[in-house]
Design an enzyme around this catalytic site. Sequence first.
Site, PDB file in Angstrom:
ATOM      1  N   GLU A  91       0.853  -1.181   0.000  1.00  0.00           N
ATOM      2  CA  GLU A  91       0.000   0.000   0.000  1.00  0.00           C
ATOM      3  C   GLU A  91       0.895   1.239   0.000  1.00  0.00           C
ATOM      4  OE1 GLU A  91      -2.670   0.539   3.346  1.00  0.00           O
ATOM      5  OE2 GLU A  91      -3.529   2.323   2.442  1.00  0.00           O
ATOM      6  N   ALA A 117       1.785  -0.535  10.863  1.00  0.00           N
ATOM      7  CA  ALA A 117       1.342  -1.875  10.511  1.00  0.00           C
ATOM      8  C   ALA A 117       0.487  -1.825   9.252  1.00  0.00           C
ATOM      9  CB  ALA A 117       0.533  -2.484  11.650  1.00  0.00           C
ATOM     10  N   MET A 118       0.298  -3.013   8.639  1.00  0.00           N
ATOM     11  CA  MET A 118      -0.407  -3.072   7.361  1.00  0.00           C
ATOM     12  C   MET A 118      -1.360  -4.255   7.322  1.00  0.00           C
ATOM     13  SD  MET A 118      -0.896  -1.829   4.387  1.00  0.00           S
ATOM     14  CE  MET A 118      -2.093  -2.587   3.299  1.00  0.00           C
ATOM     15  N   GLU A 119      -2.585  -3.963   6.841  1.00  0.00           N
ATOM     16  CA  GLU A 119      -3.704  -4.901   6.940  1.00  0.00           C
ATOM     17  C   GLU A 119      -3.795  -5.923   5.805  1.00  0.00           C
ATOM     18  OE1 GLU A 119      -3.908  -1.562   6.221  1.00  0.00           O
ATOM     19  OE2 GLU A 119      -5.526  -1.131   4.809  1.00  0.00           O
ATOM     20  N   ASN A 120      -2.697  -6.305   5.137  1.00  0.00           N
ATOM     21  CA  ASN A 120      -2.754  -7.286   4.051  1.00  0.00           C
ATOM     22  C   ASN A 120      -3.719  -8.425   4.389  1.00  0.00           C
ATOM     23  OD1 ASN A 120      -0.329  -5.916   3.024  1.00  0.00           O
ATOM     24  ND2 ASN A 120       0.661  -6.972   4.729  1.00  0.00           N
ATOM     25  N   HIS A 168      -6.945  -2.085  14.969  1.00  0.00           N
ATOM     26  CA  HIS A 168      -7.096  -1.292  13.746  1.00  0.00           C
ATOM     27  C   HIS A 168      -6.925  -2.159  12.492  1.00  0.00           C
ATOM     28  CE1 HIS A 168      -6.613   2.431  11.284  1.00  0.00           C
ATOM     29  NE2 HIS A 168      -5.826   1.639  10.567  1.00  0.00           N
ATOM     30  N   GLU A 169      -5.819  -2.902  12.448  1.00  0.00           N
ATOM     31  CA  GLU A 169      -5.562  -3.698  11.234  1.00  0.00           C
ATOM     32  C   GLU A 169      -6.596  -4.824  11.116  1.00  0.00           C
ATOM     33  OE1 GLU A 169      -3.795  -2.039   9.502  1.00  0.00           O
ATOM     34  OE2 GLU A 169      -2.496  -0.975  10.909  1.00  0.00           O
ATOM     35  N   HIS A 225      -9.795  -3.452   9.657  1.00  0.00           N
ATOM     36  CA  HIS A 225      -9.718  -3.212   8.207  1.00  0.00           C
ATOM     37  C   HIS A 225     -10.245  -4.397   7.397  1.00  0.00           C
ATOM     38  CE1 HIS A 225      -7.969   0.643   7.372  1.00  0.00           C
ATOM     39  NE2 HIS A 225      -6.801   0.419   7.951  1.00  0.00           N
ATOM     40  N   GLU A 271      -9.496   4.558   6.206  1.00  0.00           N
ATOM     41  CA  GLU A 271      -8.681   4.888   7.378  1.00  0.00           C
ATOM     42  C   GLU A 271      -9.483   5.637   8.448  1.00  0.00           C
ATOM     43  OE1 GLU A 271      -6.124   3.420   8.018  1.00  0.00           O
ATOM     44  OE2 GLU A 271      -5.357   2.731   6.078  1.00  0.00           O
TER      45      GLU A 271
HETATM   46  N1  BES Z   1      -3.009   0.888   5.862  1.00  0.00           N
HETATM   47  C1  BES Z   1      -2.254   1.479   6.907  1.00  0.00           C
HETATM   48  C2  BES Z   1      -0.786   1.295   6.790  1.00  0.00           C
HETATM   49  C3  BES Z   1      -0.065   1.932   5.652  1.00  0.00           C
HETATM   50  C4  BES Z   1      -0.434   3.099   5.092  1.00  0.00           C
HETATM   51  C5  BES Z   1       1.052   1.366   5.202  1.00  0.00           C
HETATM   52  C6  BES Z   1       0.293   3.643   4.044  1.00  0.00           C
HETATM   53  C7  BES Z   1       1.765   1.905   4.174  1.00  0.00           C
HETATM   54  C8  BES Z   1       1.384   3.056   3.578  1.00  0.00           C
HETATM   55  C9  BES Z   1      -2.637   0.899   8.269  1.00  0.00           C
HETATM   56  O1  BES Z   1      -3.925   0.403   8.344  1.00  0.00           O
HETATM   57  C10 BES Z   1      -2.547   2.018   9.259  1.00  0.00           C
HETATM   58  O2  BES Z   1      -3.310   2.912   9.174  1.00  0.00           O
HETATM   59  N2  BES Z   1      -1.587   1.944  10.170  1.00  0.00           N
HETATM   60  C11 BES Z   1      -1.299   2.970  11.119  1.00  0.00           C
HETATM   61  C12 BES Z   1      -1.568   2.534  12.528  1.00  0.00           C
HETATM   62  C13 BES Z   1      -2.991   2.650  12.954  1.00  0.00           C
HETATM   63  C14 BES Z   1      -3.144   2.208  14.400  1.00  0.00           C
HETATM   64  C15 BES Z   1      -3.591   4.019  12.762  1.00  0.00           C
HETATM   65  C16 BES Z   1       0.179   3.247  10.989  1.00  0.00           C
HETATM   66  O3  BES Z   1       0.861   2.468  10.307  1.00  0.00           O
HETATM   67  O4  BES Z   1       0.642   4.218  11.544  1.00  0.00           O
HETATM   68 ZN    ZN Z   2      -5.387   1.808   8.630  1.00  0.00          ZN
END
Ligand code: BES
Ligand code: ZN
Length: 866
Positions: A129, A269-272, A304-305, A308, A327
């Site tokens: 992502e 983190a990433m929600e793959n 959070h993940e 998603h 988000e």
């Molecule tokens: N989808 C995002 C992670 C992401 C975004 C990865 C853009 C790479 C590029 C994930 O769901 C997310 O929002 N993660 C947050 C943490 C969350 C607790 C708000 C993060 O990575 O900070």
């Molecule tokens: Zn997110």
Amino acid sequence: MNIAVNPDDHAVHPTIYLKDYQPPVFGVSTIDLDIRIHDTETLVVSTLEMQRLHAGELVLLGRDLELLNVQLNGSDLAPNSYRLDKETLTILNAPDQCTIKTEVRIHPENNTQLEGLYKSGGMYCTQNEPEGFRKITFFPDRPDVLAVYTTRLEADNQYPTLLANGNLIEAGQVGADRHYTIWQDPTKKPSYLFACVAGDLAVLKDSFTTMEGKPVALEIYTEEKDIEKCHVAMQALKDSMLWDEEHYGRAYDLDNYMIVAVSQFNMGAMENKGLNIFNTSCVLSSPETSTDASNFYVKSTIAHEYFHNWTGNRITCRDWFQLCLKEGFTVFRDQSFSDTLQSPAVQRIDDVSSLKSAQFAEDAGPLSHPPRPDHFVEINNFYTATVYDKGAEIVRMMATLLGEENFRLGTDEYFRRHDGEAVTVEDLIGSLSDGSGTDLWNFLPWYSQPGTPVVTGQGVYDAETRRYTLTLSQSIPKKPNYPAPQPLPIPVKIALFNQQTGQPLLLDAQGETETVLMLNQSKQVFVFEHIASQPIVSLLRDFSAPVLLNFDYQDQELAFLMQYETNGFNQWQAAQQLLERILLQGHDASAYLEALLVTLPKVASVDPLLASRLLDIPTETFIASRIDSNYDPVAVRSIREALMNAIAAELKDFWSASYAALPIVPYADTSEAMGQRALRNAVLAFASRAGIANALTLASQQYDVAVCMTERLGALRQLVNYDAVDHDAKLTDFYQRFENEALAIDLWFGLQASKPNATIDEITRLSQHPQFDLNTPNRVRSITGNFATNPVAVWTTEGAQFYANLAKTLDAKNPILGSRILQVLSRWYTLKEPLRTQVRAVIDGLQGQVTSSSVVETLANLQKAG
Ligand code: BES
Ligand code: ZN
């Protein structure tokens, strides 16, 4: 696609506009991937079954790929049957149904940008992502192309763990030295949710049975030495799965859910799909090595993940302009989940603190944008506080307006209508409106208008008619290049208090003491009848809207609310409003100090966590975000220091007494225990400031007998900040104790970088430490993020140069990180002279020195300001 108008800005980087959205020309029903990992190269063969949806050319996107072969329907393509450009592969005259097979060579072993397939420590992992998949293979890499993925992974035996999304359907050896696995993900997904991992990892296993009776295998993978630090995350995962069933009726859909911890990761983190990849900082937790704050963050990030899976994966975004659709909604969901982990009042305080310090500040500067931007150069620059936190606030406002039951009807309708689709913000509002039977379309402008609305209010009481008249008006800042702002719907939750008794007044015959006023015009008048005496109004309870509040209170009235508000959030908010007056408008601190003196001990005895938050003093960066010109960091520091000194002196007896009343006890991961630790540390900080004779001795003892990181770090911070005789010895002890614990060493760097009187020389020396590592974003941020809380040192030629140099170095190595680091300088134009000119010169010095779209776009935005 359009080329940006100003050729000096980002001539080589086109601006993308929401209004130019076109649906995909070809869909992809299935993709078969064969990924063969070797030490010096990785070969990726992909086979796409494609179907024409609209007229146009068949274009695949690719970046930094070495194309080895391309086939159409089983035959090699002659060079004149396709066109290969820097970022696209166009198949000429493609039939309406076709099989496209490509073979490419990539180099994850050299990928420092941490996008696509890369190496973190000794393992291979992915981050796709928003646009990383195109760095793995040629593909229509956009979120509205949904396909079924089958993945074959092959690697040397030294990587025994080979994971991809979905179910494992086959595994075996390839000769003596290599092996493979094949995975099939039954659900259609966009390419940004693809993931794979190859490594030598330990696994923690558990299981969860869904409300539909389906067993799900849960697995968390990490380096062997950290496996015992995965229990908190595992419990949080099970709690999240249950919570989503109970609160949204959403059960998990696959047979397994895997999480992999990696140490080099740009985000949290990433929600793959079915295979989340987490920064170690968001999954590992142990009392000895993690603070309560990071332990808490692990739980909310896991939630959070996980959430998603429905808001993001099953229902995804049509295009990246809709990012806040997944988000914002998902942050709202994880915030609600977190209400079960600590008191909802403190949860709201923490969320609002970060909203105000990050989002309000962003919206006040040159990077201000709406939650749904209408153009961007680099989408990676739009994972912002505005998209996330203001996006969450918009969903929260709609939920507040609907009430729990109707909001649930609305979300049920959203999932019913759009499961399996790639949708827009309009689809969410439409579903919530139709499902709940309440028209929410007037909330749509919240998504397209930038800037923080200001709500101004006045109350008049008429004893004769026993009538209280509340006048509220709103104004929204006009931003360059945006149309004149329109009034927004602003829910204002209020209560009225009897000044004599301190009791909330009944607002209706049903005995309600709280009501939500809807402010949806520029100015509105609300009348309350049968009010026996001049009341005190408490506005914007629970921060019912993301606005700045400007009510003509007497300081004494805010002090009253600090003492008598029954809503813990507004008790805190009253204190914050008073503090803002003291810090920004030069008000006298006496009303605040008196109220604190009577309130704090009371709250401390019943809710230590809330008491610790009542001691929050707006940060220097937050104060700065409210000053638009002639900002003098030294003057702000001295006003804030004077206030903190006054608080420290005024409550001297309380610090001594309450520190003694909060002995160190065995560790527990509960809200109560967290509250005691938080209050003890806050009290220790004020005691140290007050110069209480033995405060630093107590800190030194606390360091030695600490049973957890929160206690140890809280003590060390005071020793370092107040230059205690043993501070060097304790810093060395900390380092040696945790030498092999990367996350604890991040805290060690961070603590020193956040020292209020740190000099740029000290910061430079920290960044030359052998354990500092530009390839590990956590380590870089441990310095850059913490040093940013020291505007006195940052806003100097040398301080600004420190950030500019890092941005320049990271421009090629890791542009996403480089761009974020440069953003620290975004409010340069508010500085007083000569700082303003000096910092501007440092920023201008980057011109022509950086080339990535991320850093170039941020630089251009910074230069446009002022
Ligand atoms: N989808 C995002 C992670 C992401 C975004 C990865 C853009 C790479 C590029 C994930 O769901 C997310 O929002 N993660 C947050 C943490 C969350 C607790 C708000 C993060 O990575 O900070
Ligand atoms: Zn997110």
